[in-house]
Design a protein around this motif. Structure first.
Motif, PDB file in Angstrom:
ATOM      1  N   ALA A 100      28.718  43.057  43.858  1.00  0.00           N
ATOM      2  CA  ALA A 100      29.048  43.475  42.249  1.00  0.00           C
ATOM      3  C   ALA A 100      28.663  41.623  40.984  1.00  0.00           C
ATOM      4  N   HIS A 101      27.876  41.792  40.121  1.00  0.00           N
ATOM      5  CA  HIS A 101      27.900  40.396  39.346  1.00  0.00           C
ATOM      6  C   HIS A 101      28.526  40.395  38.375  1.00  0.00           C
ATOM      7  N   VAL A 102      29.081  39.200  38.620  1.00  0.00           N
ATOM      8  CA  VAL A 102      29.965  38.909  37.308  1.00  0.00           C
ATOM      9  C   VAL A 102      29.993  38.077  36.402  1.00  0.00           C
ATOM     10  N   PRO A 103      29.751  38.184  35.347  1.00  0.00           N
ATOM     11  CA  PRO A 103      29.334  37.662  34.137  1.00  0.00           C
ATOM     12  C   PRO A 103      30.077  36.211  34.187  1.00  0.00           C
ATOM     13  N   ILE A 156      35.412  47.110  31.250  1.00  0.00           N
ATOM     14  CA  ILE A 156      33.933  47.371  32.307  1.00  0.00           C
ATOM     15  C   ILE A 156      32.997  46.526  32.656  1.00  0.00           C
ATOM     16  N   LEU A 157      32.541  46.079  33.500  1.00  0.00           N
ATOM     17  CA  LEU A 157      31.412  44.584  33.570  1.00  0.00           C
ATOM     18  C   LEU A 157      30.238  45.979  34.463  1.00  0.00           C
ATOM     19  N   ALA A 158      29.430  46.301  33.363  1.00  0.00           N
ATOM     20  CA  ALA A 158      28.312  46.734  34.353  1.00  0.00           C
ATOM     21  C   ALA A 158      27.395  46.004  33.914  1.00  0.00           C
ATOM     22  N   THR A 159      27.151  45.058  34.596  1.00  0.00           N
ATOM     23  CA  THR A 159      26.200  44.376  34.487  1.00  0.00           C
ATOM     24  C   THR A 159      25.562  43.355  35.726  1.00  0.00           C
ATOM     25  N   GLY A 160      25.081  44.931  36.746  1.00  0.00           N
ATOM     26  CA  GLY A 160      25.064  44.456  38.048  1.00  0.00           C
ATOM     27  C   GLY A 160      24.784  44.286  38.932  1.00  0.00           C
ATOM     28  N   TYR A 161      24.040  43.759  40.297  1.00  0.00           N
ATOM     29  CA  TYR A 161      24.675  43.327  41.547  1.00  0.00           C
ATOM     30  C   TYR A 161      23.622  42.051  41.782  1.00  0.00           C
ATOM     31  N   VAL A 162      23.600  41.560  42.536  1.00  0.00           N
ATOM     32  CA  VAL A 162      23.176  40.056  43.463  1.00  0.00           C
ATOM     33  C   VAL A 162      23.255  40.743  45.212  1.00  0.00           C
ATOM     34  N   TYR A 215      37.641  44.844  34.854  1.00  0.00           N
ATOM     35  CA  TYR A 215      36.604  44.845  36.268  1.00  0.00           C
ATOM     36  C   TYR A 215      35.644  45.704  36.309  1.00  0.00           C
ATOM     37  N   HIS A 216      34.587  45.532  37.662  1.00  0.00           N
ATOM     38  CA  HIS A 216      33.058  46.088  37.634  1.00  0.00           C
ATOM     39  C   HIS A 216      33.098  47.391  37.804  1.00  0.00           C
ATOM     40  N   PRO A 222      35.751  49.546  46.393  1.00  0.00           N
ATOM     41  CA  PRO A 222      35.726  48.404  46.637  1.00  0.00           C
ATOM     42  C   PRO A 222      36.551  46.832  46.669  1.00  0.00           C
ATOM     43  N   VAL A 223      36.910  46.242  47.404  1.00  0.00           N
ATOM     44  CA  VAL A 223      37.716  45.438  46.782  1.00  0.00           C
ATOM     45  C   VAL A 223      37.807  44.336  45.825  1.00  0.00           C
ATOM     46  N   ARG A 224      38.467  44.347  45.030  1.00  0.00           N
ATOM     47  CA  ARG A 224      38.705  43.504  44.073  1.00  0.00           C
ATOM     48  C   ARG A 224      36.870  42.122  44.448  1.00  0.00           C
ATOM     49  N   GLU A 225      36.626  42.845  43.117  1.00  0.00           N
ATOM     50  CA  GLU A 225      34.943  41.028  42.723  1.00  0.00           C
ATOM     51  C   GLU A 225      35.826  40.491  42.936  1.00  0.00           C
ATOM     52  N   SER A 226      34.480  38.887  42.270  1.00  0.00           N
ATOM     53  CA  SER A 226      34.707  37.918  42.879  1.00  0.00           C
ATOM     54  C   SER A 226      34.814  37.062  41.140  1.00  0.00           C
TER      55      SER A 226
END
Ligand SMILES: Cc1cc2nc3c(=O)[nH]c(=O)nc-3n(C[C@H](O)[C@H](O)[C@H](O)COP(=O)(O)OP(=O)(O)OC[C@H]3O[C@@H](n4cnc5c(N)ncnc54)[C@H](O)[C@@H]3O)c2cc1C
Ligand SMILES: *[C@@H]1O[C@H](CO)[C@@H](O)[C@H](O)[C@H]1NC(C)=O
Ligand SMILES: *[C@@H]1O[C@H](CO)[C@@H](O)[C@H](O)[C@H]1NC(C)=O
Ligand SMILES: *[C@@H]1O[C@H](CO)[C@@H](O)[C@H](O)[C@H]1NC(C)=O
Ligand SMILES: *[C@@H]1O[C@H](CO)[C@@H](O)[C@H](O)[C@H]1NC(C)=O
Ligand SMILES: *[C@@H]1O[C@H](CO)[C@@H](O)[C@H](O)[C@H]1NC(C)=O
Length: 543
Positions: free
Chosen positions: A245-248, A372-378, A269-270, A86-90
């Motif tokens: 992707a959720h960024v904390p 690596i951000l394994a911080t889930g999805y919204v 990155y996520h 995917p393109v970079r998460e925000s």
């Protein structure tokens, strides 16, 4: 526990005006079921994962004029594996309600050149279809009977759990069997087509979808994009539980998000970008998160890394699933406390090795190559209905129909198994051979049913939903015509219970058996509702 709702900028679908329309009322005489004020002929299905494919197949079978849209270039939904990422998460998460750009006069076509507006063709393409968060070695955390579509059985000698590639071919086989694969029938399917906006038109009582398709045209080195609209009597929203992707929220994360490695990649990155472990040879890697992606990616890269750390937030009560993930971290992963702050970096083209990571216990970590951000999805606000605090659309009947306007319907998280009944129900309700159960029943059944939109699925709740569907659909068919449906096979329930005993309960949770597990009150689980049997749904619950 964080409740964050965001929208992927261009994937957000705005709905205007539906709530003013009292389209459906309780039948005045019988005061029991809904009557549709207009016949339903033309139906849009949005999403070609296991849920949307089943809905589209059933609706076609019942002679509706069906259009199936998916932003991805083919069927499969979440199981469309690709090397593309995917393109970079925000950084941070994007705000909700961000409307996509739509030209004023439609239809509208444009040919993008390489680098136009500073965006590469490759990035435009990936932004449009959003490659899936699957890594090469990913296997299901469910037995095959849970991820099986009708008519295309898995071979009997399949292993307990299936690789994502196997699932992908299974879903494609189902699409082909039902003439819904790429180029099978261009009158029905439209892939690489994203629904940008949904509008209910008061005069015609139809839904207007604004659509956008991208086509790569290598001969001229361009991407052709077209926006257009189509109108429908009803919509099935089968867009799946993972939207972005959720960024904390960690102090300094925006600064660190700009840091690139020597090879040009990002330093942080996520987990949606993760594909293969070989690149992690001799690296020091920090994984943030404690749920399924975190533990499974950790297991994948552990044989390669020089050092593997994992930052985990404390949790009072872990669901059996979250606990399982905790216990699946590889032995060589060092668990460190939650991150408090990322200190500003001096340089951003030189990785993060020299950056300081402050932990909540006051210690400083340094020398990390990648995070690596394994911080889930919204989930985002799609198709109008507001989401409740725990991410469900408001006012959904247990059948998935939206109240007050059941010409809009949502598929559920048990999209494979319950999805089969739900799809048949969509067709029957809209063709008039089944009436929606009265709304007061919706209230009664809501406690069990609502979890289907959220992720929770103990088999007890699944069973109660299966039963509801079987009793209701068969009763309606006896009265109004139609085939009878059978309950979910008993042997599947047995396989499921057996798998749960071995894989989830005994092995990881310390509970003695499945019955005991099902008796753990939800209030004792971390967020009061958590525990996705479907696993990684709303991973932020457990990161
Ligand atoms: C990493 C990972 C591992 C998983 N492992 C398991 C497992 O082991 N077992 C299990 O049972 N489940 C698992 N799941 C859950 C998975 O979501 C389900 O198995 C299943 O794919 C859900 O099906 P669905 O049809 O509801 O949604 P999806 O498969 O998510 O399909 C939704 C489709 O809608 C499309 N879409 C969304 N918005 C739009 C739009 N605006 N316009 C056009 N198209 C749109 C998307 O492109 C997508 O193709 C996993 C999920 C993830 C992320
Ligand atoms: C698609 O629609 C066109 C125009 O209505 C029709 O001529 C054609 O036969 C249809 N194709 C299929 C495969 O149904
Ligand atoms: C904080 O956590 C780190 C990593 O687990 C550990 O090495 C360190 O000793 C801890 N510091 C304090 C002050 O407890
Ligand atoms: C969503 O919530 C807002 C604010 O609470 C409200 O104004 C709006 O009518 C709601 N929309 C729907 C479709 O329920
Ligand atoms: C079957 O449908 C009839 C007519 O709508 C209704 O009166 C009856 O309660 C239904 N029975 C069940 C078991 O749902
Ligand atoms: C499962 O555990 C419960 C205790 O919580 C016990 O009563 C029951 O007999 C057990 N069932 C089996 C099949 O072992």
């Amino acid at each position: 526990m964080v409740f964050i709702q965001t929208a992927v900028a261009l994937a957000a679908v705005a709905l205007v005006g539906a709530q003013q329309l009292p389209l459906v009322e309780e039948h005045p005489q019988h005061n029991r079921h809904f009557e549709f004020s207009h016949p339903v002929h033309r139906v849009a299905v949005v999403g070609a994962g296991p849920a949307g494919l089943q809905a589209a197949a059933k609706l076609v079978e019942h002679n509706f004029e069906v259009r199936l849209f998916d932003r991805a270039p083919g069927p499969g939904g979440n199981w469309f594996y690709s090397e593309e990422t995917p393109v970079r998460e925000s950084y941070p998460d994007k705000p909700i309600n961000e409307d996509p750009y739509i030209p004023h006069r439609l239809p509208f076509t444009h040919f993008y050149k390489e680098g136009e507006d500073g965006i590469s063709l490759d990035e435009r393409w990936r932004e449009h279809w959003q490659p899936r968060p699957l890594w090469d070695s990913l296997h299901t955390n469910s037995p095959a009977v849970i991820t099986e579509l009708p008519g295309v059985p898995y071979a009997p000698d399949q292993p307990w759990v299936l690789s994502n590639h196997k699932i992908q071919s299974h879903v494609r086989a189902y699409a082909s069997l039902n003439n819904l694969n790429i180029n099978d029938n261009a009158n029905v399917t439209s892939y690489a087509t994203r629904v940008e906006k949904v509008l209910k038109l008061t005069e015609s009582n139809t839904w207007r979808l604004t659509l956008r398709k991208l086509e790569r045209i290598p001969e001229i080195g361009r991407i052709k994009t077209t926006w257009w609209t189509e109108e429908f009597d009803a919509i099935v929203s089968a867009t799946g539980p993972y939207v972005s992707a959720h960024v904390p929220t960690i102090e300094g994360i925006q600064d660190w998000s700009r840091a690139t490695r020597e090879d040009g990649g990002w330093s942080i990155y996520h987990s949606q970008n993760y594909r293969r472990p070989q690149r992690y040879q001799d690296k020091t890697v920090l994984i943030v998160g404690a749920s399924v992606s975190a533990s499974e990616i950790a297991r994948d890269i552990a044989p390669y890394t020089k050092k593997l750390l994992t930052s985990i937030r404390p949790h009072k009560n872990l669901s059996p699933f979250a606990l399982r993930s905790r216990l699946r971290f590889p032995e060589n992963a060092e668990v460190v406390p939650e991150i408090k702050r990322l200190e500003p970096l001096q340089l951003h083209h030189n990785g993060i090795q020299n950056g300081n990571i402050e932990l909540v216990n006051g210690s400083i970590l340094t020398g990390i190559d990648e995070i690596i951000l394994a911080t889930g999805y919204v989930r985002s606000k799609t198709f109008g209905p507001n989401l409740t605090a725990d991410g469900q659309p408001e006012n959904i009947h247990w059948t998935g129909h939206w109240i007050p306007d059941p010409t809009l319907a949502f598929t559920n998280v048990r999209s494979w198994t319950i999805g089969a009944y739900q799809s048949y129900a969509f067709a029957k309700v809209w063709e008039g051979t089944a009436h929606l159960p009265p709304q007061r029943e919706m209230q009664r059944d809501w406690d069990d049913a609502k979890y289907q939109f959220r992720g929770l699925f103990s088999s007890r709740q699944a069973e109660s939903l299966f039963r509801q569907y079987v009793v209701w659909l068969n009763n309606e068919s006896l009265i109004n015509g139609g085939r009878l449906v059978e309950p979910w096979p008993l042997q599947n329930r047995e396989i499921f219970a057996y798998y749960s005993d071995v894989e989830w309960i005994r092995g990881y949770t310390g509970l003695r058996n499945f019955t005991e597990f099902e008796n753990v009150p939800q209030s004792e689980w971390p967020s009061g509702h958590a525990a996705a049997w479907d696993a990684i749904v709303f991973e932020e619950d457990g990161w």
